[in-house]
Scaffold this motif. Structure first.
Motif, PDB file in Angstrom:
ATOM      1  N   UNK A  27       4.517 -17.164  -5.318  1.00 36.84           N
ATOM      2  CA  UNK A  27       3.093 -17.054  -5.595  1.00 36.84           C
ATOM      3  C   UNK A  27       2.821 -15.975  -6.634  1.00 36.84           C
ATOM      4  N   UNK A  28       3.655 -14.971  -6.685  1.00 37.59           N
ATOM      5  CA  UNK A  28       3.472 -13.870  -7.633  1.00 37.59           C
ATOM      6  C   UNK A  28       4.834 -13.383  -8.088  1.00 37.59           C
ATOM      7  N   UNK A  29       4.951 -13.170  -9.360  1.00 38.66           N
ATOM      8  CA  UNK A  29       6.156 -12.561  -9.902  1.00 38.66           C
ATOM      9  C   UNK A  29       5.701 -11.537 -10.920  1.00 38.66           C
ATOM     10  N   UNK A  30       6.178 -10.336 -10.800  1.00 36.51           N
ATOM     11  CA  UNK A  30       5.753  -9.308 -11.734  1.00 36.51           C
ATOM     12  C   UNK A  30       6.400  -7.985 -11.428  1.00 36.51           C
ATOM     13  N   UNK A  31       5.832  -6.966 -12.000  1.00 32.93           N
ATOM     14  CA  UNK A  31       6.348  -5.620 -11.867  1.00 32.93           C
ATOM     15  C   UNK A  31       5.399  -4.820 -10.989  1.00 32.93           C
ATOM     16  N   UNK A  32       5.923  -4.259  -9.887  1.00 31.25           N
ATOM     17  CA  UNK A  32       5.069  -3.535  -8.960  1.00 31.25           C
ATOM     18  C   UNK A  32       4.376  -2.354  -9.636  1.00 31.25           C
ATOM     19  N   UNK A  33       5.110  -1.571 -10.416  1.00 31.10           N
ATOM     20  CA  UNK A  33       4.504  -0.401 -11.056  1.00 31.10           C
ATOM     21  C   UNK A  33       3.406  -0.791 -12.028  1.00 31.10           C
ATOM     22  N   UNK A  36       0.446  -1.567  -9.958  1.00 29.97           N
ATOM     23  CA  UNK A  36      -0.149  -0.354  -9.392  1.00 29.97           C
ATOM     24  C   UNK A  36      -1.022   0.367 -10.410  1.00 29.97           C
ATOM     25  N   UNK A  37      -0.485   0.554 -11.597  1.00 30.45           N
ATOM     26  CA  UNK A  37      -1.164   1.394 -12.578  1.00 30.45           C
ATOM     27  C   UNK A  37      -2.160   0.648 -13.458  1.00 30.45           C
ATOM     28  N   UNK A  44     -11.031  -0.413  -7.720  1.00 28.85           N
ATOM     29  CA  UNK A  44     -11.651   0.663  -6.928  1.00 28.85           C
ATOM     30  C   UNK A  44     -11.193   0.609  -5.473  1.00 28.85           C
ATOM     31  N   UNK A  45      -9.918   0.359  -5.282  1.00 23.91           N
ATOM     32  CA  UNK A  45      -9.360   0.223  -3.935  1.00 23.91           C
ATOM     33  C   UNK A  45      -9.336   1.559  -3.215  1.00 23.91           C
ATOM     34  N   UNK A  70      -0.866  10.615  -7.980  1.00 25.44           N
ATOM     35  CA  UNK A  70      -1.760  10.442  -9.122  1.00 25.44           C
ATOM     36  C   UNK A  70      -3.098   9.812  -8.753  1.00 25.44           C
ATOM     37  N   UNK A  71      -3.178   9.191  -7.584  1.00 23.61           N
ATOM     38  CA  UNK A  71      -4.408   8.528  -7.123  1.00 23.61           C
ATOM     39  C   UNK A  71      -4.700   8.966  -5.684  1.00 23.61           C
ATOM     40  N   UNK A  72      -5.114  10.218  -5.509  1.00 23.51           N
ATOM     41  CA  UNK A  72      -5.299  10.730  -4.142  1.00 23.51           C
ATOM     42  C   UNK A  72      -6.422  10.041  -3.358  1.00 23.51           C
ATOM     43  N   UNK A  73      -7.281   9.305  -4.023  1.00 23.39           N
ATOM     44  CA  UNK A  73      -8.362   8.623  -3.302  1.00 23.39           C
ATOM     45  C   UNK A  73      -7.907   7.295  -2.691  1.00 23.39           C
ATOM     46  N   UNK A  74      -6.673   6.877  -2.984  1.00 17.50           N
ATOM     47  CA  UNK A  74      -6.133   5.633  -2.441  1.00 17.50           C
ATOM     48  C   UNK A  74      -5.090   5.970  -1.381  1.00 17.50           C
ATOM     49  N   UNK A  75      -5.297   5.458  -0.175  1.00 14.91           N
ATOM     50  CA  UNK A  75      -4.311   5.651   0.899  1.00 14.91           C
ATOM     51  C   UNK A  75      -3.221   4.593   0.725  1.00 14.91           C
TER      52      UNK A  75
END
Length: 149
Positions: A27-33, A36-37, A44-45, A70-75
């Protein structure tokens, strides 16, 4: 005449990774990083749950650790797999003890599913509702922790 949309969905055990054609219908193929970035900040997760899919040998913990810094507002939480029942002699340890960067939050489905009756699995990879219900409870606790006074 009425038009209806139908979807074909695998029954547990019929689309397992060892079946012929595995890997050709992802269903999805890609790069996790990259996801993420590049994608996640646009959403706005507030929470991020990561599972490595069938690549159970990979350890995303350090990438997740860096993203969380780098994204402290995201758990950020890593979700492990339930044990594969075909591997009967495997000694399972809590996921947190196996991660390279062990300061990442983990929803440890491996530990929750270890030593449960085989009847709680549909087949050797897929768990039934009795375990999925507990996994869902843990997800909710992660998103909305209850504070007890």
């Amino acid at each position: 005449s009425s038009s209806t949309t139908t979807t074909t969905r695998c029954k547990p055990g019929t689309c397992a990774r060892w079946k012929e054609g595995w890997g050709t219908n992802n269903a999805w193929a890609g790069n996790m990083n990259a996801s993420l970035y590049e994608i996640l900040p646009k959403l706005n997760a507030t929470h991020l749950f990561v599972n490595c899919g069938w690549d159970m040998r990979s350890d995303p913990s350090c990438s997740l650790h860096e993203f969380a810094k780098e994204h402290p507002s995201v758990k950020v939480t890593y979700i492990s797999h339930p044990p594969d029942l075909r591997k009967k002699n495997t000694v399972l340890h809590p996921m947190k003890t196996k991660l390279e960067c062990d300061d990442v939050d983990v929803l440890d489905r491996t530990s929750m599913s270890t030593n449960v009756p085989q009847s709680w699995y549909w087949d050797d990879l897929h768990v039934l509702s009795i375990l999925n219900e507990e996994f869902n409870h843990q997800l909710i606790k992660n998103i909305c922790p209850m504070k007890v006074k």
